[in-house]
Design a protein around this motif. Sequence first.
Motif: not given
Length: 105
Positions: A19-20, A24-25, A38-42, A44-49
């Motif tokens: 949602t966030y 932002i987009l 792409s949303l799933d990739q982003m 996952g990246f946010m969770n990892y970070l």
Amino acid sequence: MKSTLVETQCQLFQSNYKTYIRRILKHVHKNMQISKDSLDQMNGFMNYLFHALAYDAAQRARRRRQKTLTGREVQDAIKSRFPGNIKIFAVLNGIETLDKFIRNN
């Protein structure tokens, strides 16, 4: 292949930032859309970070024999994870956002 502690923690608890990311987009690029993959990739990246920074900050607090995680440990974790000017930008934006939050509450 053995998974690291951060990867194991990420698998146990996954936050949803979709949602966030969309908000932002839309704020930055009003006419753009993002695909589900792409949303799933982003996400996952946010969770990892998030988990990597939290783990690094917690390790720093343990080394200092502190029981409370403070902004200092979070800033140090950000500085160790991000390259060059990005780390300066991230820390300054974090401080500014925290100041706004404190002023409004």
